[in-house]
Design a protein around this motif. Structure first.
Motif, PDB file in Angstrom:
ATOM      1  N   UNK A 170       0.615  -6.809  -0.892  1.00 31.08           N
ATOM      2  CA  UNK A 170       1.164  -6.572  -2.194  1.00 31.08           C
ATOM      3  C   UNK A 170       1.152  -4.814  -2.576  1.00 31.08           C
ATOM      4  N   UNK A 171       1.935  -4.745  -3.386  1.00 28.42           N
ATOM      5  CA  UNK A 171       2.146  -3.196  -3.635  1.00 28.42           C
ATOM      6  C   UNK A 171       1.365  -2.772  -4.494  1.00 28.42           C
ATOM      7  N   UNK A 172       0.712  -3.853  -5.264  1.00 29.76           N
ATOM      8  CA  UNK A 172      -0.393  -3.249  -6.183  1.00 29.76           C
ATOM      9  C   UNK A 172      -1.815  -2.692  -5.362  1.00 29.76           C
ATOM     10  N   UNK A 173      -1.719  -3.004  -4.318  1.00 26.48           N
ATOM     11  CA  UNK A 173      -2.870  -2.330  -3.302  1.00 26.48           C
ATOM     12  C   UNK A 173      -2.815  -0.861  -3.511  1.00 26.48           C
ATOM     13  N   UNK A 191      -1.927   1.026  -5.968  1.00 28.74           N
ATOM     14  CA  UNK A 191      -2.463   1.622  -7.318  1.00 28.74           C
ATOM     15  C   UNK A 191      -3.785   1.095  -7.614  1.00 28.74           C
ATOM     16  N   UNK A 192      -4.531   0.087  -6.917  1.00 29.85           N
ATOM     17  CA  UNK A 192      -5.710  -0.484  -7.315  1.00 29.85           C
ATOM     18  C   UNK A 192      -6.777   0.759  -6.894  1.00 29.85           C
ATOM     19  N   UNK A 193      -7.832   0.595  -8.032  1.00 30.16           N
ATOM     20  CA  UNK A 193      -8.932   1.384  -7.730  1.00 30.16           C
ATOM     21  C   UNK A 193      -9.830   1.141  -6.363  1.00 30.16           C
ATOM     22  N   UNK A 194      -9.592  -0.102  -5.915  1.00 33.17           N
ATOM     23  CA  UNK A 194     -10.301  -0.404  -4.516  1.00 33.17           C
ATOM     24  C   UNK A 194      -9.142  -0.282  -3.506  1.00 33.17           C
ATOM     25  N   UNK A 195      -9.280   0.568  -2.641  1.00 28.03           N
ATOM     26  CA  UNK A 195      -8.447   0.670  -1.501  1.00 28.03           C
ATOM     27  C   UNK A 195      -8.547  -0.074  -0.301  1.00 28.03           C
ATOM     28  N   UNK A 196      -7.472  -0.600   0.341  1.00 27.92           N
ATOM     29  CA  UNK A 196      -7.740  -1.390   1.614  1.00 27.92           C
ATOM     30  C   UNK A 196      -8.253  -0.357   2.450  1.00 27.92           C
ATOM     31  N   UNK A 241      -5.604  -5.832  -3.108  1.00 23.66           N
ATOM     32  CA  UNK A 241      -4.784  -6.927  -3.857  1.00 23.66           C
ATOM     33  C   UNK A 241      -4.153  -7.642  -2.665  1.00 23.66           C
ATOM     34  N   UNK A 242      -4.186  -7.227  -1.335  1.00 20.88           N
ATOM     35  CA  UNK A 242      -3.299  -7.876  -0.331  1.00 20.88           C
ATOM     36  C   UNK A 242      -3.792  -8.781   0.422  1.00 20.88           C
TER      37      UNK A 242
END
Length: 251
Positions: free
Chosen positions: A18-21, A23-28, A183-184
């Motif tokens: 997911x591209x949202x990863x 911009x997420x405050x929690x990074x992979x 998010x991914x």
């Protein structure tokens, strides 16, 4: 259970990332961080096996009645983590000429090895014969092959996602997957099998393609994808001939 497989081994569906990863405050997280989290949560009864820099399997025994039965086995450079149980294991062992004491993980390895090397029976037909609630991950260290399957009743849940270094992460632990993949991630679809080279297919409907459906989380953000059978599609399948029809090269 935890499986980590580098991009060079696994061609995961692109919709899982997911591209949202970004911009997420929690990074992979990176692979070594995910393994550290798994081991710290299961410090008293867990172990891991690394296969160079390409693959890793980590396993912890089940110690609570509420947790699904877990097994880990390895044979001839093939390793399997099995969750759940098979009601017809005795019949399957007899069919494959295995001893009565063969457990589910060992049976899966033997069935995989037989089909890979010499069996004319297609993988989807083998999986349809498994009665019970199950999910498993196989890593074939000889061929560098990853094979994953989840029973059609959906009672044993698996999840998969993409780590910060692009590795594919597989586990039944949803919280670990969420914390690792931002998010991914998504549920691994019930009734499906995934091969590292040939992708995802539904073993109940092997002639139909899988379709990615956007999955929105509680924050209204696209979060990986759900994969369902596309009833309008049909895969053109060549007739299966001899040992070419096996778990390693279906379709």
């Amino acid at each position: 259970m935890l499986g980590i497989f580098k991009q060079k081994l696994v061609n995961a569906p692109k919709e899982l990332n997911s591209p949202a990863s970004l911009n997420s405050c929690i990074k992979p997280k990176l692979s070594h961080e995910i393994l550290k989290d798994f081991m710290s949560c299961n410090s008293s009864n867990a172990f891991s096996m690394c296969f160079g820099n390409d693959a890793l399997l980590a396993y912890s025994t089940s110690y609570k009645p509420s947790i699904n039965h877990r097994l880990f086995s390895g044979l001839d450079n093939i390793y399997c983590v099995f969750l759940g149980g098979l009601h017809n294991l005795s019949m399957l062992n007899k069919q494959y000429g295995l001893s009565k004491g063969t457990n589910e993980a060992m049976f899966i390895i033997e069935a995989y090895r037989t089909l890979r090397d010499r069996g004319p029976y297609p993988a989807d037909q083998v999986l349809k014969e498994l009665e019970g609630s199950f999910a498993f991950v196989i890593y074939d260290n000889k061929d560098g092959t990853v094979f994953v399957a989840s029973g059609s009743n959906g009672h044993i849940e698996l999840y998969w996602g993409i780590a910060g270094d692009g590795s594919v992460i597989i586990s039944e632990n949803l919280e670990l997957i969420k914390a690792s993949c931002a998010k991914s991630f998504a549920p691994f679809p019930a009734g499906c099998m995934f091969h590292s080279e040939h992708g995802l297919m539904n073993f109940e409907h092997p002639t139909q393609k899988m379709k990615a459906m956007p999955r929105i989380d509680s924050e209204g953000v696209m979060c990986g994808a759900n994969f369902n059978v596309d009833s309008q599609s049909k895969i053109q399948v060549m007739p299966r001939v001899g040992s070419e029809a096996n778990w390693a090269t279906w379709g």
